[in-house]
Motif scaffolding. Structure first.
Motif, PDB file in Angstrom:
ATOM      1  N   HIS A 172       0.811  -1.210   0.000  1.00 47.86           N
ATOM      2  CA  HIS A 172       0.000   0.000   0.000  1.00 47.86           C
ATOM      3  C   HIS A 172       0.852   1.272   0.000  1.00 47.86           C
ATOM      4  CE1 HIS A 172      -3.763  -2.064   0.095  1.00 47.86           C
ATOM      5  NE2 HIS A 172      -3.444  -2.743   1.180  1.00 47.86           N
ATOM      6  N   HIS A 173       1.480   1.512  -1.136  1.00 47.89           N
ATOM      7  CA  HIS A 173       2.199   2.757  -1.379  1.00 47.89           C
ATOM      8  C   HIS A 173       1.982   3.120  -2.839  1.00 47.89           C
ATOM      9  CE1 HIS A 173       5.641   5.517  -2.026  1.00 47.89           C
ATOM     10  NE2 HIS A 173       5.372   5.857  -0.767  1.00 47.89           N
ATOM     11  N   PRO A 174       1.824   4.415  -3.159  1.00 47.16           N
ATOM     12  CA  PRO A 174       1.501   4.783  -4.549  1.00 47.16           C
ATOM     13  C   PRO A 174       2.536   4.373  -5.577  1.00 47.16           C
ATOM     14  CG  PRO A 174       2.008   6.732  -3.220  1.00 47.16           C
ATOM     15  CD  PRO A 174       1.844   5.587  -2.279  1.00 47.16           C
ATOM     16  N   SER A 175       3.767   4.084  -5.146  1.00 44.00           N
ATOM     17  CA  SER A 175       4.823   3.729  -6.095  1.00 44.00           C
ATOM     18  C   SER A 175       4.642   2.337  -6.687  1.00 44.00           C
ATOM     19  CB  SER A 175       6.191   3.824  -5.425  1.00 44.00           C
ATOM     20  OG  SER A 175       6.273   2.941  -4.314  1.00 44.00           O
ATOM     21  N   ASP A 176       3.748   1.517  -6.121  1.00 44.06           N
ATOM     22  CA  ASP A 176       3.539   0.159  -6.630  1.00 44.06           C
ATOM     23  C   ASP A 176       2.105   0.014  -7.108  1.00 44.06           C
ATOM     24  OD1 ASP A 176       3.850  -2.443  -7.364  1.00 44.06           O
ATOM     25  OD2 ASP A 176       4.115  -3.239  -5.342  1.00 44.06           O
ATOM     26  N   LYS A 177       1.915   0.135  -8.427  1.00 39.93           N
ATOM     27  CA  LYS A 177       0.591   0.058  -9.038  1.00 39.93           C
ATOM     28  C   LYS A 177       0.355  -1.335  -9.616  1.00 39.93           C
ATOM     29  CE  LYS A 177      -0.419   3.830 -11.473  1.00 39.93           C
ATOM     30  NZ  LYS A 177      -0.280   4.988 -12.385  1.00 39.93           N
ATOM     31  N   ALA A 178      -0.912  -1.722  -9.719  1.00 44.00           N
ATOM     32  CA  ALA A 178      -1.252  -3.056 -10.202  1.00 44.00           C
ATOM     33  C   ALA A 178      -2.628  -3.023 -10.847  1.00 44.00           C
ATOM     34  CB  ALA A 178      -1.232  -4.059  -9.044  1.00 44.00           C
ATOM     35  N   THR A 179      -2.962  -4.098 -11.559  1.00 42.46           N
ATOM     36  CA  THR A 179      -4.314  -4.276 -12.079  1.00 42.46           C
ATOM     37  C   THR A 179      -5.150  -5.004 -11.019  1.00 42.46           C
ATOM     38  OG1 THR A 179      -3.618  -6.322 -13.181  1.00 42.46           O
ATOM     39  CG2 THR A 179      -3.554  -4.285 -14.476  1.00 42.46           C
ATOM     40  N   TYR A 180      -6.479  -4.964 -11.201  1.00 36.64           N
ATOM     41  CA  TYR A 180      -7.370  -5.489 -10.159  1.00 36.64           C
ATOM     42  C   TYR A 180      -8.545  -6.258 -10.747  1.00 36.64           C
ATOM     43  CZ  TYR A 180      -5.428  -2.707  -6.271  1.00 36.64           C
ATOM     44  OH  TYR A 180      -4.619  -2.178  -5.293  1.00 36.64           O
ATOM     45  N   PRO A 217      -3.056  -0.074 -14.682  1.00 38.35           N
ATOM     46  CA  PRO A 217      -2.471  -0.057 -13.334  1.00 38.35           C
ATOM     47  C   PRO A 217      -3.140   0.972 -12.430  1.00 38.35           C
ATOM     48  CG  PRO A 217      -0.750  -0.126 -15.005  1.00 38.35           C
ATOM     49  CD  PRO A 217      -2.035   0.116 -15.733  1.00 38.35           C
ATOM     50  N   MET A 218      -3.298   0.609 -11.161  1.00 42.65           N
ATOM     51  CA  MET A 218      -3.954   1.477 -10.187  1.00 42.65           C
ATOM     52  C   MET A 218      -3.194   1.416  -8.874  1.00 42.65           C
ATOM     53  SD  MET A 218      -7.978   1.473  -8.978  1.00 42.65           S
ATOM     54  CE  MET A 218      -8.027  -0.222  -8.388  1.00 42.65           C
ATOM     55  N   ALA A 219      -2.932   2.581  -8.292  1.00 45.26           N
ATOM     56  CA  ALA A 219      -2.377   2.631  -6.947  1.00 45.26           C
ATOM     57  C   ALA A 219      -3.443   2.203  -5.950  1.00 45.26           C
ATOM     58  CB  ALA A 219      -1.892   4.043  -6.627  1.00 45.26           C
ATOM     59  N   SER A 220      -3.041   1.550  -4.881  1.00 44.94           N
ATOM     60  CA  SER A 220      -4.031   0.978  -3.959  1.00 44.94           C
ATOM     61  C   SER A 220      -4.900   2.044  -3.306  1.00 44.94           C
ATOM     62  CB  SER A 220      -3.330   0.132  -2.896  1.00 44.94           C
ATOM     63  OG  SER A 220      -2.508   0.927  -2.064  1.00 44.94           O
ATOM     64  N   TYR A 221      -4.379   3.252  -3.118  1.00 42.58           N
ATOM     65  CA  TYR A 221      -5.195   4.284  -2.462  1.00 42.58           C
ATOM     66  C   TYR A 221      -6.349   4.744  -3.337  1.00 42.58           C
ATOM     67  CZ  TYR A 221      -3.238   8.345  -5.037  1.00 42.58           C
ATOM     68  OH  TYR A 221      -2.879   9.269  -5.999  1.00 42.58           O
ATOM     69  N   LEU A 222      -6.331   4.365  -4.614  1.00 41.70           N
ATOM     70  CA  LEU A 222      -7.391   4.749  -5.547  1.00 41.70           C
ATOM     71  C   LEU A 222      -8.456   3.676  -5.699  1.00 41.70           C
ATOM     72  CD1 LEU A 222      -5.088   6.360  -8.240  1.00 41.70           C
ATOM     73  CD2 LEU A 222      -6.571   7.565  -6.614  1.00 41.70           C
ATOM     74  N   ALA A 223      -8.263   2.527  -5.062  1.00 40.01           N
ATOM     75  CA  ALA A 223      -9.281   1.475  -5.093  1.00 40.01           C
ATOM     76  C   ALA A 223     -10.436   1.860  -4.185  1.00 40.01           C
ATOM     77  CB  ALA A 223      -8.679   0.142  -4.646  1.00 40.01           C
ATOM     78  N   THR A 224     -11.655   1.532  -4.614  1.00 40.24           N
ATOM     79  CA  THR A 224     -12.810   1.835  -3.777  1.00 40.24           C
ATOM     80  C   THR A 224     -13.837   0.723  -3.879  1.00 40.24           C
ATOM     81  OG1 THR A 224     -14.371   3.578  -3.133  1.00 40.24           O
ATOM     82  CG2 THR A 224     -14.220   3.085  -5.480  1.00 40.24           C
ATOM     83  N   LEU A 225     -14.669   0.649  -2.868  1.00 38.59           N
ATOM     84  CA  LEU A 225     -15.808  -0.265  -2.848  1.00 38.59           C
ATOM     85  C   LEU A 225     -16.945   0.453  -2.147  1.00 38.59           C
ATOM     86  CD1 LEU A 225     -17.177  -3.021  -3.190  1.00 38.59           C
ATOM     87  CD2 LEU A 225     -16.102  -3.732  -1.036  1.00 38.59           C
ATOM     88  N   SER A 324      -3.539   8.239 -13.522  1.00 37.81           N
ATOM     89  CA  SER A 324      -2.675   7.702 -14.566  1.00 37.81           C
ATOM     90  C   SER A 324      -1.216   8.061 -14.266  1.00 37.81           C
ATOM     91  CB  SER A 324      -3.083   8.232 -15.937  1.00 37.81           C
ATOM     92  OG  SER A 324      -2.206   7.765 -16.937  1.00 37.81           O
ATOM     93  N   VAL A 325      -0.936   9.352 -14.082  1.00 40.41           N
ATOM     94  CA  VAL A 325       0.392   9.789 -13.628  1.00 40.41           C
ATOM     95  C   VAL A 325       0.318   9.893 -12.108  1.00 40.41           C
ATOM     96  CG1 VAL A 325       2.221  11.509 -13.823  1.00 40.41           C
ATOM     97  CG2 VAL A 325       0.668  11.118 -15.750  1.00 40.41           C
ATOM     98  N   HIS A 429       4.208  10.007 -18.823  1.00 43.61           N
ATOM     99  CA  HIS A 429       4.164   9.140 -17.640  1.00 43.61           C
ATOM    100  C   HIS A 429       2.828   8.403 -17.528  1.00 43.61           C
ATOM    101  CE1 HIS A 429       7.992  10.563 -16.034  1.00 43.61           C
ATOM    102  NE2 HIS A 429       7.635  11.764 -16.464  1.00 43.61           N
ATOM    103  N   ARG A 430       2.139   8.208 -18.631  1.00 46.03           N
ATOM    104  CA  ARG A 430       0.850   7.525 -18.642  1.00 46.03           C
ATOM    105  C   ARG A 430       0.961   6.147 -17.973  1.00 46.03           C
ATOM    106  NH1 ARG A 430      -3.823   7.954 -22.066  1.00 46.03           N
ATOM    107  NH2 ARG A 430      -4.782   5.956 -22.597  1.00 46.03           N
ATOM    108  N   HIS A 431       0.105   5.898 -17.000  1.00 47.07           N
ATOM    109  CA  HIS A 431       0.039   4.641 -16.253  1.00 47.07           C
ATOM    110  C   HIS A 431       1.313   4.365 -15.447  1.00 47.07           C
ATOM    111  CE1 HIS A 431      -3.712   3.987 -18.149  1.00 47.07           C
ATOM    112  NE2 HIS A 431      -3.211   3.670 -19.339  1.00 47.07           N
ATOM    113  N   GLY A 432       2.073   5.413 -15.130  1.00 47.98           N
ATOM    114  CA  GLY A 432       3.302   5.234 -14.375  1.00 47.98           C
ATOM    115  C   GLY A 432       3.340   6.090 -13.124  1.00 47.98           C
ATOM    116  N   ASN A 433       4.539   6.270 -12.610  1.00 43.87           N
ATOM    117  CA  ASN A 433       4.774   7.109 -11.435  1.00 43.87           C
ATOM    118  C   ASN A 433       5.763   8.198 -11.792  1.00 43.87           C
ATOM    119  OD1 ASN A 433       4.246   4.179 -10.210  1.00 43.87           O
ATOM    120  ND2 ASN A 433       3.621   5.689  -8.684  1.00 43.87           N
ATOM    121  N   ALA A 434       5.668   9.323 -11.099  1.00 48.98           N
ATOM    122  CA  ALA A 434       6.573  10.431 -11.357  1.00 48.98           C
ATOM    123  C   ALA A 434       6.793  11.218 -10.073  1.00 48.98           C
ATOM    124  CB  ALA A 434       6.030  11.337 -12.451  1.00 48.98           C
ATOM    125  N   SER A 435       7.964  11.805  -9.977  1.00 50.34           N
ATOM    126  CA  SER A 435       8.337  12.617  -8.819  1.00 50.34           C
ATOM    127  C   SER A 435       8.372  14.087  -9.204  1.00 50.34           C
ATOM    128  CB  SER A 435       9.715  12.192  -8.307  1.00 50.34           C
ATOM    129  OG  SER A 435      10.714  12.514  -9.272  1.00 50.34           O
TER     130      SER A 435
END
Length: 470
Positions: A172-180, A217-225, A324-325, A429-435
């Motif tokens: 659970h950190h935005p730097s690790d995105k995944a599909t769901y 890809p989605m960061a876990s903090y963006l998942a919702t139910l 996305s970014v 940076h589409r579907h990636g991470n950026a600083s």
């Protein structure tokens, strides 16, 4: 209390560990219990990259606890003897790695898993966690609530910054995105709404099961139910992008007019920011008393009551900037909020409202907000360096961050070039991470003949109110 399952004497544990190393031919070390985020150092985990989450949940509001299974596909980024997952509360019943029972223990938010055999760097593996219990509501450092939020007819999950660990285990950190893939079973008459595409929905034996798929890809903090009774609307944008909205019946009338413009906003945003980054869009509208803020949950932002146009534009702009970014760390939060706030300014500018320059001038003059303290708050800290975790969503991150973007626009002195920069940043940076460093470098490379040092030093990182730009 820390525990292992199953319980094995210490000498036997040592023998098992030696056997595991011998049988796998790998001499691994434990992955880190956090990624050293400057604001949430225990968030995330080292040693692996999560690539897919398959969540299966069953829930009956007010009657029985959540029962769930999470299968996480991941790739080891080092030789691993153990690895961690973030999980707050809940009772873990069993853990397997590639189908083989694994030992585990709990300490705070850390679920430490010890597979029978060490995992070699580069290996793809699947860890399955069976768990149950009553998910927790988490209070953020700024006092807002996230995690699992009970509502009058169900529940809502919000994850920013670390609330998702209240209802499923993960990195659970935005730097690790995944599909769901998320499958949820609830009592008949209720709906379970989540991110992405609705794949199936069926009712058997008085219970309804709904399956959702997020292909990007989605960061876990963006998942919702969201679980409850909703009025459902299915429409499409002019480009035939499916739009799925779920609205609490008490908010349906107040929401209808604004949500009807959702396809229009996406069409407008695509003209500025580039192609919409996902395969579906929509919104979830709950009752105002259920929670206190809107959130840009991926493909389906959540609103506490009927949104106005500014809020709708803001959360939809996040689908490009934030979803996305995605920020590399929580220190880069301003990259989310500045772009979404500036999107509001551009919408007003393009639809007969104040220009971005007028809004910038009002903020600088201290006349933008009715209350003097709200105007002063814009200058309380630099947006690129919030002083602590409680202020990563403070006013400077939004307003002064948007002013940083406007200063870039002023220096470019060419709206075509500025809008190309907005579009290019989203595309690069589409579907990636950026600083933040990625962004400042990107801007400087796009306009090597311009001097942005003063923007970074005074507006992005400087303390207090900068001198008025000439």
């Amino acid at each position: 209390m820390s525990r292992f399952a199953p319980v094995v004497p210490a000498a036997a544990l040592l023998a098992l560990a030696l056997t595991a190393c011998s049988s796998s031919g790998v001499d691994g070390t434990p992955g880190g219990s956090g990624v050293r985020d400057p604001y949430f150092p225990k968030a995330g985990n080292g040693g692996y990259d999560a690539t897919h989450y398959d969540l299966t949940l069953s829930y009956t509001p007010g009657a029985r606890p959540l029962t769930a299974r999470a299968t996480i596909t991941a790739r080891a980024t080092q030789d691993l003897s153990a690895f961690n997952l973030d999980l707050q509360g809940l009772d873990v019943e069993k853990v397997t790695v590639d189908g083989t029972t694994a030992r585990f223990n709990r300490a705070g938010q850390e679920l430490t898993v010890r597979p029978r055999d060490d995992l070699a760097e580069g290996r793809t593996f699947r860890v399955t966690v069976r768990y149950s219990g009553t998910p927790a509501t988490i209070t953020d450092p700024d006092g807002s609530e996230e995690g699992w939020l009970p509502t009058d007819d169900g529940a809502l999950t919000l994850g920013q910054p670390v609330g998702s660990m209240a209802w499923y285990p993960g990195n659970h950190h935005p730097s690790d995105k995944a599909t769901y893939d998320i499958k949820v079973t609830v009592p008949r008459g209720l709906r379970a709404v989540s991110n992405g595409e609705l794949r199936t929905e069926s009712t058997t034996g008085g219970r309804t099961t709904t399956s959702w798929h997020t292909a990007q890809p989605m960061a876990s903090y963006l998942a919702t139910l969201a679980i409850g009774r909703y009025e459902i609307s299915r429409t499409a944008t002019p480009d035939r992008l499916p739009v799925y909205t779920a609205v609490d019946p008490t908010e349906a009338d107040a929401s209808r007019r604004v949500l009807a413009r959702l396809p229009e906003v996406i069409d407008w945003a695509e003209g500025l920011f580039g192609p919409y980054p996902f395969t579906t869009a929509g919104a979830i509208v709950e009752r105002p008393g259920d929670f206190g803020y809107a959130l840009e949950t991926q493909t389906r932002p959540v609103f506490p009551g009927a949104p106005n146009m500014d809020l709708l534009v803001h959360e939809l702009a996040h689908q490009w900037y934030g979803n996305s970014v995605t920020p590399e760390s929580w220190q880069d939060m301003w990259l989310n909020e500045s772009f979404a706030t500036y999107a509001e300014w551009l919408w007003a500018e393009d639809h007969g409202g104040d220009t971005a320059q007028q809004i910038f001038d009002e903020l600088y003059a201290g006349t933008h907000y009715p209350l003097p303290e709200d105007n002063r708050a814009v200058w309380s800290f630099p947006p690129g360096d919030p002083p602590d975790a409680a202020r990563i969503s403070g006013p400077p991150v939004y307003d002064r961050g948007a002013m940083v973007l406007h200063r870039i626009r002023q220096i470019l002195a060419d709206d075509t070039a500025f809008r190309a920069l907005l579009r290019g940043w989203a595309g690069t940076h589409r579907h990636g991470n950026a600083s933040t460093e990625d962004f400042t470098t990107y801007v400087e490379r796009r306009a090597p003949d311009k001097d942005f040092d003063g923007v970074w030093e005074d507006w992005l990182y400087g303390e207090g109110k900068p001198e008025r730009p000439r």
